[in-house]
Design an enzyme around this catalytic site. Structure first.
Site, PDB file in Angstrom:
ATOM      1  N   SER A   1       1.050  -1.311   0.078  1.00  0.00           N
ATOM      2  CA  SER A   1       0.233   0.030  -0.070  1.00  0.00           C
ATOM      3  C   SER A   1       0.754   1.187   0.076  1.00  0.00           C
ATOM      4  CB  SER A   1      -1.002  -0.040   1.184  1.00  0.00           C
ATOM      5  OG  SER A   1      -0.245   0.087   2.425  1.00  0.00           O
TER       6      SER A   1
ATOM      7  N   GLU B   1      -4.815  -2.332   9.182  1.00  0.00           N
ATOM      8  CA  GLU B   1      -3.950  -2.983  10.402  1.00  0.00           C
ATOM      9  C   GLU B   1      -4.915  -2.763  11.806  1.00  0.00           C
ATOM     10  OE1 GLU B   1       0.164  -2.012  10.151  1.00  0.00           O
ATOM     11  OE2 GLU B   1       0.054  -1.865   7.846  1.00  0.00           O
TER      12      GLU B   1
ATOM     13  N   LYS C   1       7.167   0.132  14.422  1.00  0.00           N
ATOM     14  CA  LYS C   1       5.963  -0.918  13.984  1.00  0.00           C
ATOM     15  C   LYS C   1       6.707  -1.890  13.129  1.00  0.00           C
ATOM     16  CE  LYS C   1       2.819   0.240  10.637  1.00  0.00           C
ATOM     17  NZ  LYS C   1       1.632   0.352   9.773  1.00  0.00           N
TER      18      LYS C   1
HETATM   19  P1  PGA Z   1       3.223  -1.243   3.059  1.00  0.00           P
HETATM   20  O1  PGA Z   1       1.999  -1.174   4.188  1.00  0.00           O
HETATM   21  O2  PGA Z   1       4.478  -1.554   3.309  1.00  0.00           O
HETATM   22  O3  PGA Z   1       2.469  -2.401   2.285  1.00  0.00           O
HETATM   23  O4  PGA Z   1       2.863   0.190   2.439  1.00  0.00           O
HETATM   24  C1  PGA Z   1       2.449  -0.890   5.446  1.00  0.00           C
HETATM   25  C2  PGA Z   1       1.816   0.497   6.097  1.00  0.00           C
HETATM   26  O5  PGA Z   1       0.919   0.920   5.354  1.00  0.00           O
HETATM   27  O6  PGA Z   1       2.034   0.985   7.181  1.00  0.00           O
HETATM   28 ZN    ZN Z   2       0.669   2.771   6.838  1.00  0.00          ZN
END
Ligand code: PGA
Ligand code: ZN
Length: 399
Positions: free
Chosen positions: A42, A155, A376
């Site tokens: 994303s 998430e 995170k």
């Molecule tokens: P991504 O998602 O690594 O797929 O971009 C993680 C986030 O959105 O924090």
């Molecule tokens: Zn994010």
């Protein structure tokens, strides 16, 4: 002393089975560092550009390696990263690829640390302060772009705010992950896992809130310290035709701000990442005005670890914290600049993994080096536990 003598680049696997760039940096005096680029699913529109791994490697071999070997010192991060920028010549690493850039940048830092005989977090200027460790945000259930037919919100994160140590925080998140699974079994909901190891059941967001509330409370009772929870909405992914497209309805910007503010109040959420679209500074400012005194409103796709975008956000009061992903901006020096600007303006910083990861542990060191209030990096799964276990080792002074 740390003059770069060789840079080797190769394709290795990431956790989704895609090729990614790994870099080795060698220096005089036997210095050696190895690091690999992570990869998002994303991804924010304003991130530095990731090229296909083989193309990034070919371009970096041609343009960047000659500017590094015999030219710069791995122990001088600014010098290394300036050479990467000069080799690339664009403002988004679209020529050599942010994946090659970040792998080389991080590998150079490790090579510098190895010559200095220090752990990376110390080489990057940090010390481990036992009482102000980065609290791990553990992704335990979710969907969005990380799993099909699961929740709309990407998430749901366990946040062990009362943990007395890094290791107790990390084990608490793993326990919440297990508790969520037990609750899903009790409810007869089968579930696989998403890209980051979080459960990805076919439930709606409302049920996920219920389960998170129950699971965090149950584990908090067991371990005897406070565990809250939070979200990465990844709202840019659901913003289409001027509204937020949920499975069951759509929400206008005003409705989205109200919805998230209500969730923060109802569930006492500790953390809300990307609650609005990546172009909506105003919506971020509205929400921060309403609930910023009781929760972290964090910009990921909004800020993309970029000082210009963070500067705009600070001016407008958009969010009160920033996600730091070195590969969004391409070098460790750029990531440090974003952290410095955040800290100067009392924005918290959250050092973060990507959904596509490797065994690389650089972000664990970066979080400790910069005294990040949060990190995170998932709850379970080898590429996630690589970072979590490194934090445990750092705490144990065993790195
Ligand atoms: P991504 O998602 O690594 O797929 O971009 C993680 C986030 O959105 O924090
Ligand atoms: Zn994010």
């Amino acid at each position: 002393m740390t003059l770069v003598t060789d840079v080797r680049l190769r394709r290795v696997l990431d956790s989704r089975g895609n090729p990614t760039v790994e870099a080795d940096v060698l220096t005089e005096e036997g210095g050696f560092g190895r690091a690999a680029a992570p990869s998002g699913a994303s991804t924010g529109e304003y991130e530095a550009i990731e090229l296909p791994a083989s193309e990034a490697i070919a371009k970096a071999r041609e343009d960047a390696v000659p500017r590094l070997v015999g030219e710069v010192h791995a122990g001088n991060q600014r010098e290394v990263d300036a050479a990467l920028h000069a080799a690339d010549g664009t403002d988004d690493f679209s020529s050599i690829g942010a994946n090659s850039a970040v792998a080389i940048s991080m590998a150079a830092a490790k090579a510098g640390a190895s010559v200095a005989g220090m752990p990376l977090y110390q080489h990057l200027g940090g010390t481990f302060r036992g009482n102000s460790f980065p609290i791990p945000l553990g992704n335990v259930v979710g969907g969005g772009e990380h799993a099909a037919d699961a929740t709309d919100i990407q998430e749901f994160l366990s946040v062990p705010v009362g943990a007395p140590s890094v290791s107790e925080a990390i084990f608490a998140n793993a326990a919440v992950h297990q508790e969520v699974h037990d609750i899903l079994i009790d409810r007869d909901v089968p579930s696989g896992k998403g890209d980051e190891g979080a459960w990805a059941p076919s439930i709606d967001d409302g049920e996920a809130f219920e389960i998170m509330d129950e699971a965090t409370k149950a584990v908090a009772d067991e371990v005897g310290f406070e565990i809250r929870f939070g979200l990465d909405v990844a709202a840019a992914e659901m913003y289409e035709d001027g509204a937020y497209q949920y499975s069951d309805r759509e929400r206008s910007t005003e409705e989205q701000v109200e919805y998230i503010a209500d969730l923060v109040r109802e569930y006492d959420l500790k953390y809300v990442e990307d609650p609005l679209d990546e172009d909506d500074y105003e919506g971020f400012a509205d929400l921060t005005e309403q609930v910023g005194d009781r929760t972290l409103v964090c910009g990921d796709d909004l800020f993309v670890t970029n000082t210009d975008r963070l500067g705009d956000g600070i001016q407008q009061g958009a969010a009160n914290s920033i996600l730091i992903k070195p590969n969004q901006i391409g070098t460790l020096s750029d990531a440090f600049d974003a952290i410095e600007l955040a800290v100067e303006n009392a924005y918290g910083h959250v050092v973060s993994h990507r959904s596509g990861e490797t065994e690389d542990t650089t972000i664990a060191h970066l979080a400790v080096a910069t005294d990040a209030p949060f990190i995170k990096t998932g709850a379970v799964g080898g590429e996630r536990t690589a970072k979590l276990n490194e934090l445990i080792r750092i705490e144990d002074n065993a790195v």
